[in-house]
Design a protein around this motif. Structure first.
Motif, PDB file in Angstrom:
ATOM      1  N   VAL A   1       0.834  -1.194   0.000  1.00  0.00           N
ATOM      2  CA  VAL A   1       0.000   0.000   0.000  1.00  0.00           C
ATOM      3  C   VAL A   1       0.871   1.246   0.000  1.00  0.00           C
ATOM      4  O   VAL A   1       1.793   1.368   0.808  1.00  0.00           O
ATOM      5  N   SER A   2       0.609   2.160  -0.901  1.00  0.00           N
ATOM      6  CA  SER A   2       1.353   3.416  -0.958  1.00  0.00           C
ATOM      7  C   SER A   2       1.135   4.199   0.321  1.00  0.00           C
ATOM      8  O   SER A   2       0.026   4.257   0.855  1.00  0.00           O
ATOM      9  N   PRO A   3       2.178   4.818   0.859  1.00  0.00           N
ATOM     10  CA  PRO A   3       2.033   5.594   2.104  1.00  0.00           C
ATOM     11  C   PRO A   3       1.123   6.800   1.947  1.00  0.00           C
ATOM     12  O   PRO A   3       0.660   7.360   2.943  1.00  0.00           O
ATOM     13  N   THR A   4       0.839   7.224   0.706  1.00  0.00           N
ATOM     14  CA  THR A   4      -0.032   8.389   0.494  1.00  0.00           C
ATOM     15  C   THR A   4      -1.499   7.989   0.380  1.00  0.00           C
ATOM     16  O   THR A   4      -2.360   8.844   0.237  1.00  0.00           O
ATOM     17  N   VAL A   5      -1.782   6.682   0.449  1.00  0.00           N
ATOM     18  CA  VAL A   5      -3.153   6.198   0.304  1.00  0.00           C
ATOM     19  C   VAL A   5      -3.767   6.020   1.686  1.00  0.00           C
ATOM     20  O   VAL A   5      -3.205   5.342   2.546  1.00  0.00           O
ATOM     21  N   ALA A   6      -4.937   6.623   1.908  1.00  0.00           N
ATOM     22  CA  ALA A   6      -5.602   6.555   3.202  1.00  0.00           C
ATOM     23  C   ALA A   6      -6.653   5.457   3.194  1.00  0.00           C
ATOM     24  O   ALA A   6      -7.411   5.313   2.217  1.00  0.00           O
ATOM     25  N   ASN A   7      -6.697   4.683   4.261  1.00  0.00           N
ATOM     26  CA  ASN A   7      -7.777   3.719   4.418  1.00  0.00           C
ATOM     27  C   ASN A   7      -9.102   4.479   4.376  1.00  0.00           C
ATOM     28  O   ASN A   7      -9.271   5.497   5.046  1.00  0.00           O
ATOM     29  N   VAL A   8     -10.030   4.006   3.556  1.00  0.00           N
ATOM     30  CA  VAL A   8     -11.270   4.744   3.333  1.00  0.00           C
ATOM     31  C   VAL A   8     -12.039   4.964   4.635  1.00  0.00           C
ATOM     32  O   VAL A   8     -12.782   5.945   4.769  1.00  0.00           O
ATOM     33  N   PHE A   9     -11.840   4.088   5.622  1.00  0.00           N
ATOM     34  CA  PHE A   9     -12.543   4.229   6.893  1.00  0.00           C
ATOM     35  C   PHE A   9     -11.836   5.202   7.845  1.00  0.00           C
ATOM     36  O   PHE A   9     -12.412   5.593   8.866  1.00  0.00           O
ATOM     37  N   ASP A  10     -10.589   5.571   7.520  1.00  0.00           N
ATOM     38  CA  ASP A  10      -9.819   6.452   8.408  1.00  0.00           C
ATOM     39  C   ASP A  10      -9.457   7.767   7.723  1.00  0.00           C
ATOM     40  O   ASP A  10      -8.524   8.445   8.142  1.00  0.00           O
ATOM     41  N   ALA A  11     -10.189   8.113   6.665  1.00  0.00           N
ATOM     42  CA  ALA A  11      -9.814   9.271   5.864  1.00  0.00           C
ATOM     43  C   ALA A  11     -10.585  10.534   6.228  1.00  0.00           C
ATOM     44  O   ALA A  11     -10.516  11.536   5.506  1.00  0.00           O
TER      45      ALA A  11
ATOM     46  N   PHE B   1      -7.688   2.856  -4.849  1.00  0.00           N
ATOM     47  CA  PHE B   1      -8.491   3.502  -5.884  1.00  0.00           C
ATOM     48  C   PHE B   1      -8.604   4.991  -5.595  1.00  0.00           C
ATOM     49  O   PHE B   1      -9.122   5.387  -4.540  1.00  0.00           O
ATOM     50  N   ASP B   2      -8.087   5.786  -6.497  1.00  0.00           N
ATOM     51  CA  ASP B   2      -8.250   7.240  -6.453  1.00  0.00           C
ATOM     52  C   ASP B   2      -7.829   7.832  -5.108  1.00  0.00           C
ATOM     53  O   ASP B   2      -8.474   8.735  -4.576  1.00  0.00           O
ATOM     54  N   GLY B   3      -6.736   7.299  -4.562  1.00  0.00           N
ATOM     55  CA  GLY B   3      -6.203   7.850  -3.324  1.00  0.00           C
ATOM     56  C   GLY B   3      -6.754   7.242  -2.058  1.00  0.00           C
ATOM     57  O   GLY B   3      -6.432   7.709  -0.956  1.00  0.00           O
ATOM     58  N   TYR B   4      -7.569   6.191  -2.189  1.00  0.00           N
ATOM     59  CA  TYR B   4      -8.145   5.539  -1.022  1.00  0.00           C
ATOM     60  C   TYR B   4      -7.844   4.049  -1.063  1.00  0.00           C
ATOM     61  O   TYR B   4      -7.752   3.440  -2.140  1.00  0.00           O
ATOM     62  N   LEU B   5      -7.694   3.455   0.117  1.00  0.00           N
ATOM     63  CA  LEU B   5      -7.550   2.007   0.231  1.00  0.00           C
ATOM     64  C   LEU B   5      -8.880   1.421   0.691  1.00  0.00           C
ATOM     65  O   LEU B   5      -9.415   1.801   1.734  1.00  0.00           O
ATOM     66  N   PHE B   6      -9.418   0.501  -0.110  1.00  0.00           N
ATOM     67  CA  PHE B   6     -10.609  -0.249   0.272  1.00  0.00           C
ATOM     68  C   PHE B   6     -10.140  -1.632   0.730  1.00  0.00           C
ATOM     69  O   PHE B   6      -9.714  -2.449  -0.093  1.00  0.00           O
ATOM     70  N   PRO B   7     -10.193  -1.927   2.022  1.00  0.00           N
ATOM     71  CA  PRO B   7      -9.702  -3.224   2.511  1.00  0.00           C
ATOM     72  C   PRO B   7     -10.531  -4.381   1.953  1.00  0.00           C
ATOM     73  O   PRO B   7     -11.717  -4.225   1.649  1.00  0.00           O
ATOM     74  N   ALA B   8      -9.908  -5.533   1.842  1.00  0.00           N
ATOM     75  CA  ALA B   8     -10.593  -6.735   1.359  1.00  0.00           C
ATOM     76  C   ALA B   8     -11.861  -6.968   2.177  1.00  0.00           C
ATOM     77  O   ALA B   8     -11.857  -6.843   3.401  1.00  0.00           O
ATOM     78  N   GLY B   9     -12.946  -7.285   1.476  1.00  0.00           N
ATOM     79  CA  GLY B   9     -14.218  -7.545   2.137  1.00  0.00           C
ATOM     80  C   GLY B   9     -15.085  -6.322   2.315  1.00  0.00           C
ATOM     81  O   GLY B   9     -16.217  -6.429   2.817  1.00  0.00           O
ATOM     82  N   THR B  10     -14.605  -5.140   1.901  1.00  0.00           N
ATOM     83  CA  THR B  10     -15.383  -3.919   2.079  1.00  0.00           C
ATOM     84  C   THR B  10     -16.595  -3.912   1.150  1.00  0.00           C
ATOM     85  O   THR B  10     -16.476  -4.138  -0.053  1.00  0.00           O
ATOM     86  N   PHE B  11     -17.764  -3.658   1.719  1.00  0.00           N
ATOM     87  CA  PHE B  11     -18.981  -3.467   0.937  1.00  0.00           C
ATOM     88  C   PHE B  11     -19.043  -2.006   0.506  1.00  0.00           C
ATOM     89  O   PHE B  11     -18.925  -1.100   1.338  1.00  0.00           O
ATOM     90  N   VAL B  12     -19.227  -1.778  -0.790  1.00  0.00           N
ATOM     91  CA  VAL B  12     -19.252  -0.423  -1.350  1.00  0.00           C
ATOM     92  C   VAL B  12     -20.598  -0.208  -2.035  1.00  0.00           C
ATOM     93  O   VAL B  12     -21.050  -1.062  -2.809  1.00  0.00           O
ATOM     94  N   PHE B  13     -21.229   0.912  -1.759  1.00  0.00           N
ATOM     95  CA  PHE B  13     -22.481   1.261  -2.425  1.00  0.00           C
ATOM     96  C   PHE B  13     -22.201   2.405  -3.387  1.00  0.00           C
ATOM     97  O   PHE B  13     -21.863   3.514  -2.966  1.00  0.00           O
TER      98      PHE B  13
END
Length: 409
Positions: free
Chosen positions: A3-13, A308-320
């Motif tokens: 994971v790139s250090p500039t990518v934020a976990n989508v849940f912690d962004a 994706f687009d500067g965000y990390l979506f962890p495995a198993g993440t449900f996206v709407f």
């Protein structure tokens, strides 16, 4: 993956949070969506990340790393195996990967503009008959009197089923569609769903056997003729496709027609414009599906960590993928909350999905809706609501449950 250090976990962004109730209607949810959309392209909703921006939503729908959750409505109720689960998972709506690509390639050979155009006279006749039934009363419930009975005769004509059997298809569709509904306790109706589905399969079996001997000018014959490098559809695949067509093309058309009529009738200038300029009917479809869609989003899941687009979506993440919000993105649509049939050079709506799961029947749905709106605007003068018009929840299939109108002759 690294994971790139500039990518934020989508849940912690630090993304905005949506706290709406999952049983809320689109109109109830929209203020929160609108506020969140002005802050970030993604918000954290009740079920997980919701993509709100048009550009990101379009990109996610086209990205094969975001897949359709298998049997999502059944899994949500704890049904993850058994005959009904297997049946649902075998439909084109749930297939992924190479088998999905193979079937789409074959089916697309039958879903041609010509196949849609040859239904024109049937579509017009069905709408005119429905309007004839209510014209003298000068009032109707659009949902019960027009939208609900409308699509089944069209799909049956598309498949080549005789008129006297349309009621059978309507009953089967009502029962089978409960397996795809978030609002039904599926465990209590599994037997009824499987009985109806098996009866539909048996009927299609007989149709296929007859068509193999006597090909005609209908979709089922076109599907039998369809071939790609020697590959053809089997009888079980033809069964599945007939059921998928009924499921995908019935409730969506019913609900969208009612929603589109409501959106236009509540704006008398737009209804009158369509009546005066029937050539705007197709634009009326696009604009009402953008502004007042009955399919408000597409569920996706990531099986592995996805950047994706500067965000990390962890495995198993449900996206709407919230296409309702994306279709009103002010960065893409000027005065996005306004319904305007004269809107020009607007980007394509996302209501039909995108990428490998773009709706195969989109052209047919557009044609059905356009002809219905054109005829209704021409024959029902000055429509006005005579009661409340409650909608179903945004998640799942929404749309008005009742739409009582009064109109002039």
């Amino acid at each position: 993956m690294v994971v790139s250090p500039t990518v934020a976990n989508v849940f912690d962004a630090g993304l905005p949070t949506l706290t709406y109730d999952v049983f809320s209607t689109p109109a109830q949810v929209w203020p929160d969506l609108h506020d969140a959309q002005r802050t970030a392209p993604i918000a954290i909703g009740p079920m997980g990340p919701e993509v709100l921006s048009y550009e990101m939503a379009r990109a996610v729908l086209r990205d094969t790393r975001f897949t359709i959750p298998p049997g999502i409505n059944l899994a949500a109720q704890g049904i993850t195996s058994g005959p009904l689960f297997d049946k649902v998972m075998s439909t084109l709506l749930c297939l992924e990967g190479s088998e999905h690509q193979r079937l789409r390639k074959l089916v697309s050979k039958a879903f041609t503009p010509r196949a849609t155009e040859r239904l024109h006279d049937t579509i017009v006749a069905v709408v005119d008959e429905l309007v004839d039934n209510i014209a003298g009363a000068r009032r109707c419930d659009v949902v019960a009197d027009i939208a609900r009975p409308y699509p089944i005769p069209i799909i049956c004509a598309l498949l080549g089923a005789p008129r006297e059997d349309w009621r059978l298809f309507s009953d089967w569709t009502e029962d089978v569609f409960r397996a795809f509904s978030f609002s039904t306790d599926v465990a209590t109706v599994q037997d009824d769903v499987m009985r109806a589905w098996n009866e539909l399969d048996d009927y299609v079996d007989r149709m296929v056997a007859h068509r193999r001997r006597h090909l005609t000018d209908d979709l089922l014959s076109d599907l039998i003729r369809a071939e790609d490098d020697g590959d053809r559809l089997s009888t079980s695949e033809l069964q599945m496709l007939a059921a998928s067509l009924l499921m995908a093309g019935t409730d969506t058309t019913r609900n969208q027609l009612a929603a589109s009529v409501q959106a236009l009738s509540e704006r008398p200038d737009q209804w009158a414009l369509l009546a005066d300029r029937p050539e705007l009917a197709m634009r009326a479809v696009e604009e009402t599906m953008r502004h007042s869609p009955v399919v408000c989003g597409a569920p996706r899941i990531v099986l592995d960590d996805v950047e994706f687009d500067g965000y990390l979506f962890p495995a198993g993440t449900f996206v709407f993928v919230n296409t309702f919000a994306a279709n009103r993105d002010p960065a893409v649509y000027a005065d996005a909350d306004r319904l305007d049939l004269t809107r020009e050079q607007a980007p394509a709506i996302l209501t039909f999905g995108g990428g490998v799961h773009y709706c195969l029947g989109a052209n047919l749905a557009r044609r059905e809706l356009a002809e219905a709106l054109r005829i209704l605007a021409g024959r029902l003068s000055n429509p006005r609501r005579s009661g409340s018009a409650p909608w179903k929840p945004m998640l799942g299939m929404t749309g008005p449950t009742v739409l009582e109108l009064e109109f002039d002759a």
